[in-house]
Each structure stands twice: as C-alpha cells, then as structure tokens.
Design an enzyme around this catalytic site. Structure first.
Site, PDB file in Angstrom:
ATOM      1  CB  VAL A  66     -14.843   5.161  14.514  1.00 49.23           C
ATOM      2  CG1 VAL A  66     -16.048   5.626  15.321  1.00 49.23           C
ATOM      3  CG2 VAL A  66     -13.764   6.243  14.448  1.00 49.23           C
ATOM      4  N   GLY A  67     -15.705   2.203  14.040  1.00 44.82           N
ATOM      5  CA  GLY A  67     -16.793   1.216  13.997  1.00 44.82           C
ATOM      6  C   GLY A  67     -16.529   0.006  14.881  1.00 44.82           C
TER       7      GLY A  67
ATOM      8  CG  MET B 196     -14.746   8.467  17.759  1.00 43.75           C
ATOM      9  SD  MET B 196     -15.859   9.907  17.866  1.00 43.75           S
ATOM     10  CE  MET B 196     -16.679   9.828  16.280  1.00 43.75           C
ATOM     11  NE  ARG B 197      -7.711   6.411  19.537  1.00 41.55           N
ATOM     12  CZ  ARG B 197      -6.815   5.718  18.853  1.00 41.55           C
ATOM     13  NH1 ARG B 197      -6.421   4.541  19.298  1.00 41.55           N
ATOM     14  NH2 ARG B 197      -6.294   6.190  17.760  1.00 41.55           N
TER      15      ARG B 197
ATOM     16  CG  HIS C 151     -13.327   3.063   2.591  1.00 44.98           C
ATOM     17  ND1 HIS C 151     -14.093   4.074   3.113  1.00 44.98           N
ATOM     18  CD2 HIS C 151     -12.055   3.344   2.914  1.00 44.98           C
ATOM     19  CE1 HIS C 151     -13.302   4.948   3.734  1.00 44.98           C
ATOM     20  NE2 HIS C 151     -12.050   4.518   3.621  1.00 44.98           N
TER      21      HIS C 151
ATOM     22  CG  ASN D 196      -1.906   1.080   1.283  1.00 48.91           C
ATOM     23  OD1 ASN D 196      -1.841   2.013   0.476  1.00 48.91           O
ATOM     24  ND2 ASN D 196      -2.832   1.002   2.218  1.00 48.91           N
TER      25      ASN D 196
ATOM     26  CD  GLU E  93      -9.343  -1.225   4.189  1.00 48.21           C
ATOM     27  OE1 GLU E  93      -8.982  -0.726   5.263  1.00 48.21           O
ATOM     28  OE2 GLU E  93      -9.598  -0.554   3.187  1.00 48.21           O
TER      29      GLU E  93
ATOM     30  N   GLY F 249     -10.863   7.708   7.290  1.00 50.46           N
ATOM     31  CA  GLY F 249     -11.843   7.953   6.245  1.00 50.46           C
ATOM     32  C   GLY F 249     -13.088   7.160   6.626  1.00 50.46           C
TER      33      GLY F 249
ATOM     34  CG  HIS G  63     -14.395   1.576   6.200  1.00 50.17           C
ATOM     35  ND1 HIS G  63     -13.573   0.470   6.077  1.00 50.17           N
ATOM     36  CD2 HIS G  63     -13.560   2.621   6.456  1.00 50.17           C
ATOM     37  CE1 HIS G  63     -12.313   0.829   6.251  1.00 50.17           C
ATOM     38  NE2 HIS G  63     -12.283   2.132   6.477  1.00 50.17           N
ATOM     39  CG  LEU G  64     -18.263   4.143  10.995  1.00 53.34           C
ATOM     40  CD1 LEU G  64     -19.086   4.239  12.287  1.00 53.34           C
ATOM     41  CD2 LEU G  64     -18.776   5.145   9.960  1.00 53.34           C
TER      42      LEU G  64
ATOM     43  NE  ARG H  63     -10.393  11.908   3.582  1.00 51.72           N
ATOM     44  CZ  ARG H  63     -10.355  10.610   3.293  1.00 51.72           C
ATOM     45  NH1 ARG H  63     -11.259  10.083   2.489  1.00 51.72           N
ATOM     46  NH2 ARG H  63      -9.436   9.847   3.818  1.00 51.72           N
TER      47      ARG H  63
ATOM     48  NE  ARG I 285      -6.299   1.357  -0.202  1.00 49.56           N
ATOM     49  CZ  ARG I 285      -6.380   2.525   0.427  1.00 49.56           C
ATOM     50  NH1 ARG I 285      -5.320   3.052   0.999  1.00 49.56           N
ATOM     51  NH2 ARG I 285      -7.524   3.148   0.492  1.00 49.56           N
TER      52      ARG I 285
ATOM     53  CG  ASN J 232     -11.497  -0.248  18.283  1.00 49.42           C
ATOM     54  OD1 ASN J 232     -11.389  -1.349  18.800  1.00 49.42           O
ATOM     55  ND2 ASN J 232     -10.836   0.108  17.200  1.00 49.42           N
TER      56      ASN J 232
HETATM   57  P1  AMP Z   1      -8.655   3.360  10.819  1.00 50.74           P
HETATM   58  O1  AMP Z   1      -8.588   4.359   9.703  1.00 50.74           O
HETATM   59  O2  AMP Z   1      -9.565   2.239  10.558  1.00 50.74           O
HETATM   60  O3  AMP Z   1      -7.282   2.920  11.266  1.00 50.74           O
HETATM   61  O4  AMP Z   1      -9.277   4.137  12.064  1.00 50.74           O
HETATM   62  C1  AMP Z   1      -8.534   5.096  12.755  1.00 50.74           C
HETATM   63  C2  AMP Z   1      -9.441   5.878  13.688  1.00 50.74           C
HETATM   64  O5  AMP Z   1     -10.161   4.982  14.545  1.00 50.74           O
HETATM   65  C3  AMP Z   1      -8.661   6.765  14.652  1.00 50.74           C
HETATM   66  O6  AMP Z   1      -8.381   8.012  14.093  1.00 50.74           O
HETATM   67  C4  AMP Z   1      -9.609   6.895  15.810  1.00 50.74           C
HETATM   68  O7  AMP Z   1     -10.418   8.032  15.604  1.00 50.74           O
HETATM   69  C5  AMP Z   1     -10.495   5.669  15.746  1.00 50.74           C
HETATM   70  N1  AMP Z   1     -10.313   4.792  16.896  1.00 50.74           N
HETATM   71  C6  AMP Z   1      -9.371   3.864  17.119  1.00 50.74           C
HETATM   72  N2  AMP Z   1      -9.544   3.276  18.323  1.00 50.74           N
HETATM   73  C7  AMP Z   1     -10.634   3.861  18.879  1.00 50.74           C
HETATM   74  C8  AMP Z   1     -11.334   3.712  20.118  1.00 50.74           C
HETATM   75  N3  AMP Z   1     -10.938   2.824  21.038  1.00 50.74           N
HETATM   76  N4  AMP Z   1     -12.409   4.491  20.331  1.00 50.74           N
HETATM   77  C9  AMP Z   1     -12.811   5.383  19.411  1.00 50.74           C
HETATM   78  N5  AMP Z   1     -12.204   5.579  18.249  1.00 50.74           N
HETATM   79  C10 AMP Z   1     -11.123   4.837  17.973  1.00 50.74           C
END
Ligand code: AMP
Length: 371
Positions: free
Chosen positions: A305-306, A257-258, A154, A8, A355, A186, A182-183, A215, A65, A308
C-alpha cells in the site's frame, strides 16, 4: 562464495530467494504444503524440491526469517541446536508464525549440514526501544512471568527503509530521524532515531497498531471481555475475528486496498469509511512519533500500500503543512522517491522495501562474510 539463500517458511508455504551479492539469481515459492492437491507433502519435500532446482554451488549461508525472537534475540544469530531450541520455546509467544520457521530451520539444517544458517528476527530491530516504550502499565509480576511487553515486528523492513531514506536524502544514518510506515497486508509504524528503533506500533503480537488487511490493529482490550461475556464468543472465535475478519476486511468486506479504493471510487460508503479509518490511524501514529522523536527528517512509506497507493499517502498527511509536512501531488502520483516539495522541513519518501535483501545482508554479517 557470496551466495546466500533466504528462506521464509510459513505454516503451509515456503518462499525463497537466492542472492549472489545483492543480485537475486533465483526466487520462488511453494504453497499449500501438506494440503490435498498441494505441491509437497511436507516442508522437507518442499525444501528438497527447492534445493534440487537451485544451483547452490558456492552457497555460503542460509538466512531464515523468524517472526518472533522474544527478549533473547536482539540481532541475527547463527543457528545452533541451542538456538533452534530457543526458537521453539518462543512458540507460545508467536503460535501462528514461529512453528513454520522452526520447521524450515530443522529441514534446511538436515539438508545442508555444512552450510552456516542464520535466524533473522522480525523483532530484533526494535530491541533498542527504551523500557518506557515497550512496557504496558500492567501488573509487573505477571508481565515479567509471561513476557508481556511490546516486541514489534517488520524489523527488517523498518531497518532497511530507514537506512535507505538517509541514503536518498544524502544524510548520515546516525544523524537522521525517520518515521517509517510499512503498509502491506500487515502494517506497522516505527520511529527511528539515528538508525535505531525507538517506538513501534505492533506489540507482543503483530495484531495491534495500524489498520491492516484482515487484522484489526488497536482495539480497547475491553472489547474482548465484552465479546466473551456478553456476546458469548470463545477466545478462539475472538482471535479469529480480530486477526482474520478485522481490518479492511471487517470494515469494507474486502482485505485488499486496491479493492477498497475501487469500491470507494464507485460510491461504496463502507469502503469510503474504511479508507478514512485506515488513514486516520496512520495520522495518529505519525503525530505520536513526531512527539517521540522531537526532530523528524523524513516520513517514509513502504510495502504494497505504501509504495503503490498515492491516495493513502496524500490523505494520511493532508493538512499537516503547519508541522512542516507536505505532499506534492504530481510527485506523489508518480511515486517518486521523494514526494514532498523541495525545501520541505520534513521530507516525505516512498522507498520500496527489500526484506529478503536485508535478511541476506544480516546473514552475511552474522556469519562474518561481511562487516
Ligand atoms: P505486501 O504485504 O507488502 O505485499 O502488500 C500487499 C498489499 O498491498 C495488498 O493486499 C494490497 O492491499 C496492497 N497493494 C498492492 N498494490 C496496490 C496498489 N496498486 N494500490 C493499492 N494497494 C495496493
């Protein structure tokens, strides 16, 4: 002979994963390529370093990718000179994403000339969306000439988690309708009917749709005219604002999101409102895709996010019991695969996305290593 290397390549980074069957035997990344103090001067040096480190005995294929496949690429494709040239021609449609992938492809083909290489496109899974789901009501000639339409992104993730959802529910993929969310950094939603995408929230670029880390997601296009004409921003400044300083970053001042959840819990009003905008947008897409699909078997959350953030899953679907959608608090907090109560008409699932594994499998299929 089943080893597949998945690459990637971004503009200044390379992520890699080496698979033996479905098992990951090595993984890693090189960041800050070409930057002062970075580990590698260019992509060639970065990839050479990766390949020197890896045991590539029995390497059967490399899967790359590629974000944008345009109208031409509707499936993973074995890379020839002509395919590489076509990926280059797509750069105007994906100026931020395709150049890195193209460099990765060129360098890997030089370093491994005897190994088949495959381009796996983020857009390809959405090639099954019918015309009424990809066209916008704009001048037809302009749209045709400049490729103005929804492509969606995605795709490997929506493909993987929709299939996995059917597996978890013990149903045939061909008879299962899923709304996939897919959260991650992106974010995008898709409506998947019997394993085929029929709607998705991203567009010509990965900017519209859901609220993301930086975004904006959907905005009225008139905002752009207004920012240009009245506020005096240049087009580059507007793009930068919507892609790098929008989303959670724009609303809450943080893109993760954390942190939004932490600040919200500490009483920060901006973070609380950002959370509400974020989940409200998800609800709007869920409602829209319920109507597109007619019958829905599952709603599936995935990515950072989705997977966790139980608060996001619960808030996005709160109050939808009349539609057959419910979230069980304890299951949701534990992040079980199925977080809806037993017997719910529509299952709510949490499926970790894979992915790279999906790219490896599509690479095997494209090269005839697997059916
Ligand atoms: P990804 O692009 O799938 O790697 O997702 C990354 C995003 O997931 C991070 O920027 C966080 O905002 C979110 N994330 C990861 N762990 C958590 C968590 N325990 N609670 C809330 N959001 C999380």
């Amino acid at each position: 002979m089943t080893r597949v290397l998945v690459l990637n390549s971004g503009s200044s980074s390379v992520r890699y994963r080496l698979f033996d069957g479905s098992e990951v035997v090595a993984k890693g990344h090189v960041e800050r390529i070409g930057e002062a103090g970075g580990a590698a001067a260019d992509h060639r040096e970065a990839l050479q370093g990766v390949m020197d480190e890896l045991d590539l005995t029995g390497l059967a294929a490399v899967g790359h990718r590629v974000v944008h496949g345009g109208e031409r690429f509707t499936a993973a494709t074995v890379i020839t000179d002509e395919v590489a040239a076509a990926v280059e021609e797509l750069i105007p449609l994906a100026p931020l994403h395709n150049p890195g992938a193209l460099t990765g492809i060129r360098v890997a083909r030089k370093l491994l000339p005897d190994v088949p290489q495959v381009a796996v496109f983020d857009t390809a899974f959405h090639a099954t969306i019918p015309p009424e789901g990809v066209l916008w009501a704009v001048d037809r000639e302009l749209a045709a000439r400049w490729g103005l339409r929804r492509y969606g992104f995605h795709g490997t993730s929506h493909a993987y988690v929709s299939r996995e959802t059917a597996r978890v529910l013990g149903r045939p993929v061909a008879e299962t309708n899923v709304i996939t969310l897919h959260l991650g950094n992106g974010a995008s939603a898709a409506a998947v009917r019997g394993g085929r995408s029929v709607a998705t929230s991203m567009g010509m670029s990965p900017l519209p749709g859901l609220v993301m880390g930086t975004r904006s997601g959907d905005v009225d296009p008139s905002v752009l005219f207004h920012l240009h004409r009245v506020a005096g921003l240049s087009l580059d400044e507007i793009e930068e604002s919507l892609t790098r300083r929008g989303g959670l970053q724009g609303l809450a001042g943080v893109n993760d999101m954390r942190q939004v959840l932490e600040h919200r819990a500490a009483g920060d009003a901006d973070a609380a409102l950002a959370f509400e905008v974020y989940v409200r947008r998800i609800r709007e897409y869920v409602g829209s895709y319920l109507a597109v699909l007619g019958r829905v078997d599952a709603i599936t959350f995935t990515a950072g996010v989705g997977e966790n953030a139980p608060e996001v899953r619960a808030a996005a679907l709160a109050g939808l019991e009349p539609l057959g959608i419910a979230v069980d608090g304890a299951r949701n907090d534990r992040g079980e695969r199925v977080v809806s109560p037993d017997g719910s008409p529509i299952a709510v699932c949490v499926i970790p996305t894979e992915e790279e594994l999906e790219i490896a499998e599509q690479t095997r299929r494209a090269t005839g290593l697997a059916s």
